[in-house]
Design a protein around this motif. Structure first.
Motif, PDB file in Angstrom:
ATOM      1  N   CYS A  86      46.021  41.122  52.206  1.00 13.39           N
ATOM      2  CA  CYS A  86      46.782  42.347  51.948  1.00 13.39           C
ATOM      3  C   CYS A  86      46.179  43.143  50.802  1.00 13.39           C
ATOM      4  O   CYS A  86      46.869  43.559  49.871  1.00 13.39           O
ATOM      5  N   ALA A  87      44.869  43.317  50.849  1.00  7.32           N
ATOM      6  CA  ALA A  87      44.172  43.995  49.758  1.00  7.32           C
ATOM      7  C   ALA A  87      43.606  45.320  50.249  1.00  7.32           C
ATOM      8  O   ALA A  87      43.233  45.434  51.412  1.00  7.32           O
ATOM      9  N   PRO A  88      43.515  46.301  49.362  1.00  7.61           N
ATOM     10  CA  PRO A  88      42.889  47.572  49.752  1.00  7.61           C
ATOM     11  C   PRO A  88      41.431  47.336  50.145  1.00  7.61           C
ATOM     12  O   PRO A  88      40.682  46.705  49.395  1.00  7.61           O
ATOM     13  N   ILE A  89      41.050  47.846  51.304  1.00 13.51           N
ATOM     14  CA  ILE A  89      39.709  47.582  51.829  1.00 13.51           C
ATOM     15  C   ILE A  89      38.620  48.081  50.874  1.00 13.51           C
ATOM     16  O   ILE A  89      37.575  47.456  50.717  1.00 13.51           O
ATOM     17  N   TYR A 268      41.286  36.949  46.887  1.00  9.71           N
ATOM     18  CA  TYR A 268      40.754  36.064  47.916  1.00  9.71           C
ATOM     19  C   TYR A 268      40.384  34.711  47.333  1.00  9.71           C
ATOM     20  O   TYR A 268      40.190  34.565  46.131  1.00  9.71           O
ATOM     21  N   ASN A 269      40.309  33.717  48.197  1.00 10.49           N
ATOM     22  CA  ASN A 269      39.834  32.410  47.788  1.00 10.49           C
ATOM     23  C   ASN A 269      38.419  32.238  48.351  1.00 10.49           C
ATOM     24  O   ASN A 269      38.224  32.232  49.568  1.00 10.49           O
ATOM     25  N   ASP A 655      50.414  38.016  46.647  1.00  7.91           N
ATOM     26  CA  ASP A 655      49.351  37.027  46.518  1.00  7.91           C
ATOM     27  C   ASP A 655      49.484  36.022  47.670  1.00  7.91           C
ATOM     28  O   ASP A 655      50.404  35.206  47.693  1.00  7.91           O
ATOM     29  N   VAL A 656      48.585  36.123  48.637  1.00  6.81           N
ATOM     30  CA  VAL A 656      48.625  35.237  49.802  1.00  6.81           C
ATOM     31  C   VAL A 656      47.883  33.943  49.459  1.00  6.81           C
ATOM     32  O   VAL A 656      46.825  33.982  48.835  1.00  6.81           O
ATOM     33  N   ASP A 657      48.436  32.801  49.854  1.00  7.64           N
ATOM     34  CA  ASP A 657      47.908  31.493  49.470  1.00  7.64           C
ATOM     35  C   ASP A 657      47.720  31.423  47.957  1.00  7.64           C
ATOM     36  O   ASP A 657      46.615  31.187  47.456  1.00  7.64           O
TER      37      ASP A 657
END
Ligand code: ADP
Ligand code: ZN
Ligand code: ZN
Length: 662
Positions: A86-89, A268-269, A655-657
């Motif tokens: 869910c981040a701005p490209i 991101y991870n 914040d995903v994961d």
């Protein structure tokens, strides 16, 4: 007229349509200069646009560089990251490209000397025969490299089991087939050994990528990868974006390490992106660790990942004995137990080295008024200030706020204000009292602010001129000092008491990893772990180096609470400068989310974050949890819709994961 969609590094989750003037070629992945509002910016061409003939559409000004900066595959990966996290490209593109982005680039001097700083003591390229399990792991992975098909392998090898040696041989094989390799490590500045081993074998074919490099150096290394003069990149998480065209393998070392997760947008991870990139490139991905993350080991168990185990050390070195000291039985106020002091003394007599670990720098973790109980907290953050004796200052470890230590209590005026709690600086002072002749060095953020100090401290250690090295988590990772036979963990409870469901996992990893620094050569090592909770399963499992036991004890706890690997999480942080407004907004958002009934999904909260205020901003949390990632994604879409109804000045972060739950 041709129309294209452009990703521009602004915090908006969309692309922008531009037209391409005649004579300009705007291929996918190109870096284009364009008008944006009243500014001139650069952006990445993501693909053709379906828009037609809208009068408001502006022209691209020009395309920079003769070739696209991202391949089609890389553009696909960037899109996936933007979508999944869910981040701005535009921000994702920016994170992936170490070239001048938001201004027009001037032609820079292209040649730059390679200035890698590796102390000669770390350069080594020993030749040896692989040991049984090592050879088996290598052969298995080698055939995966040959077949060039996607697959993820968890290489679970105890500390010193020769994982790095396996990676190096795989890189050789990959290079022989004319392909390239990405080697992710958690923190490159800390591992001159690995860098030395790679450089000794591959010389100039190595590129380095991490945030500590100057922008010019990063751009230089990036170009060496793009034009094929470098074939292997070793780097931290952003090295996963290496512009190789013919990738053959991705290796993620210490895959459990939380620093692979970026703590700012895009969140991101690097490890998970590595798996995704390998999938898109259709190549093997290797995740290595002595203490795999619970998620990765669960994936190995359920067959999603292949699993290879290296249960012993090829050098024949035995794992150290781990003695757990119950601090309830030690005199209150002593930070070093008699057991630890005795062991250090013995190591000194045998002319062997000691490493002491404490994950807190400074002299005292807080200042307390004994009269009224007042403690000194940071005015910007909701945490206590640490006393740094050398600089004679109270310091906030979150925002670097500084203030002189008080003579009198600011609340009641009493002069009975005392420093309490321990930091690395205090341990250093105590050690000098106990062992005045010993050469003690300290490795933490305070001692390594100057460039070049950190490698110096490490090479002093390697050469044996240091007797005792005390440090924060900087000393835990990857080091191979053969003369270290004693490792002390001063306060294992510090990580165990963290308000985070991963606290036991972190503690197990930490103790096991630091323990792995002891007795790497022919002398058996000892580890002393000081704790008030000796019976805790994380400590008990680390004591016997038993990852499997830890996993078996940890899984039921995770299952019960629906935490990973049983559930997927997204952490929603609501933050702003006004406390009441943050609270109301969090409650408001929560109410809107809980009217929706996605099953099976739980929305937890809202509650003040464990760190309720950082850098002047108040923080509340809502946690979304589900066994089904799709349900989590749907809910996140709802968050985005509800967000617009919140007052100005409130920021919602998804914040995903999540890794950092504070
Ligand atoms: P890990 O990455 O698992 O911590 P390393 O690859 O760094 O392990 O190996 C640990 C030590 O063992 C290193 O000093 C390395 O040189 C040595 N080593 C690795 N493989 C062998 C082998 N087959 N025979 C002898 N020594 C080895
Ligand atoms: Zn007081
Ligand atoms: Zn602060």
């Amino acid at each position: 007229m041709e129309y294209v969609e452009i990703a521009i590094p602004v915090p908006l989750k969309r692309t922008f349509t531009y037209s391409v003037p005649d004579g300009v070629e705007a291929r996918v992945g190109s870096l284009a200069v364009l008008p944006f509002g009243h500014r001139t910016m650069t952006g990445i061409v993501m693909g053709a646009s379906s828009s037609r003939g809208n009068v408001k559409i502006k022209n691209i000004i020009e395309v920079l560089h003769s070739a696209p900066v991202f391949s089609q595959k890389m553009v696909d990966l960037l899109k996936w990251i933007a979508d999944y996290y869910c981040a701005p490209i535009g921000e994702v593109c920016k994170a992936a490209l170490p070239l001048e982005f938001s201004r027009r680039t001037k032609k820079k001097r292209e040649v730059m000397p390679k200035d890698t700083i590796i102390d000669d003591v770390f350069l080594s390229a020993p030749e040896f025969k692989l040991k049984d399990s090592q050879a088996k792991a290598y052969e298995t992975l080698k055939s995966e490299v040959r077949s060039q098909k996607f697959g993820t392998t968890l290489l679970h090898g105890i500390t010193g089991s020769g994982k790095t040696e396996v990676y190096l041989r795989l890189f050789e094989d990959v290079l022989k087939t004319g392909k390239e390799a990405i080697f992710l490590v958690p923190e490159i500045g800390l591992t001159p050994q690995v860098l030395g081993r790679l450089t000794a074998r591959f010389g100039d074919l190595i590129a380095i990528s991490h945030s500590g490099l100057t922008p010019a150096k990063r751009a230089y290394e990036w170009k060496r990868m793009q034009d094929g003069s470098a074939k292997i990149v070793i780097g931290t998480r952003s090295a996963i974006f290496a512009p190789f065209k013919n990738l053959g393998i991705i290796v993620v070392d210490e895959e459990h390490d939380s620093s692979y997760k970026q703590d700012e947008s895009p969140r991101y991870n690097g490890r998970d992106v590595a798996v995704m990139r390998a999938k898109m490139e259709n190549i093997p991905c290797v995740l290595g660790s002595a203490t795999p993350s619970i998620e990765s080991f669960a994936n190995a168990k359920n067959g999603k990942y292949h699993y290879l185990h290296l249960p012993d050390r090829p050098t024949g070195a035995l794992l150290p004995d781990v003695d757990v000291v119950d601090m309830r039985e030690v005199n209150a106020g002593s930070v070093l137990s008699p057991q630890l002091i005795g062991a250090i003394g013995e190591a000194l007599t045998r002319k062997e080295q000691t490493m002491l670990f404490l994950n807190k720098r400074g002299f005292a973790s807080f200042i307390l008024c004994q009269e009224c109980g007042h403690t000194y907290t940071c005015p910007n953050c909701n945490i206590t200030l640490t006393y740094h004796k050398h600089e004679n200052t109270l310091l906030c470890h979150y925002c670097d706020y500084k203030t002189p230590p008080p003579q009198k209590c600011e609340k009641c005026g009493s002069s009975r204000v005392i420093p309490l709690g321990t930091g690395t600086e205090k341990i250093e002072t105590e050690l000098k009292n106990y062992f005045p002749k010993a050469k003690v060095e300290r490795l933490d953020r305070d001692t390594t602010t100057k460039v070049g100090v950190r490698p110096k401290i490490l090479s002093n250690m390697k050469q044996g001129s240091t007797d005792i090295l005390i440090g924060t988590q900087m000393i835990t990772k990857g080091h191979d000092f053969p003369n270290v036979t004693l490792v002390g963990v001063i306060d294992a409870d510090m990580s165990l008491n963290f308000p985070d469901f991963r606290a036991p996992e972190r503690t197990f990893q930490l103790v096991t990893q630091v323990a792995g620094r002891s007795g790497r050569a022919n002398r058996k090592g000892t580890v002393i772990v000081q704790t008030f909770m000796p019976e805790h399963y994380a400590i008990a499992a680390a004591q016997t180096h038993d990852f499997f036991r830890f996993f078996d004890e940890e899984m039921p706890a995770r299952r019960e609470l629906g935490y990973p690997p049983f559930g997927r999480l997204a952490l929603i942080r609501i933050q702003g400068l006004k406390e009441k407004m943050v609270e109301t907004s969090a409650k408001d958002l929560f109410r809107k989310l809980s009217t929706i009934n996605y099953k099976p999904l739980t929305v937890l909260g809202p509650a003040p974050a464990p760190l309720a205020k950082v850098r002047g901003k108040f923080r509340w949390h809502i946690l979304i949890r589900s066994g089904d990632i799709k349900a989590v994604r749907q809910m996140i879409d709802r968050v985005a819709e509800c967000e617009s109804g919140l007052p100005k000045g409130i920021k919602v972060i998804v914040d995903v994961d999540p890794i950092n739950m504070l």
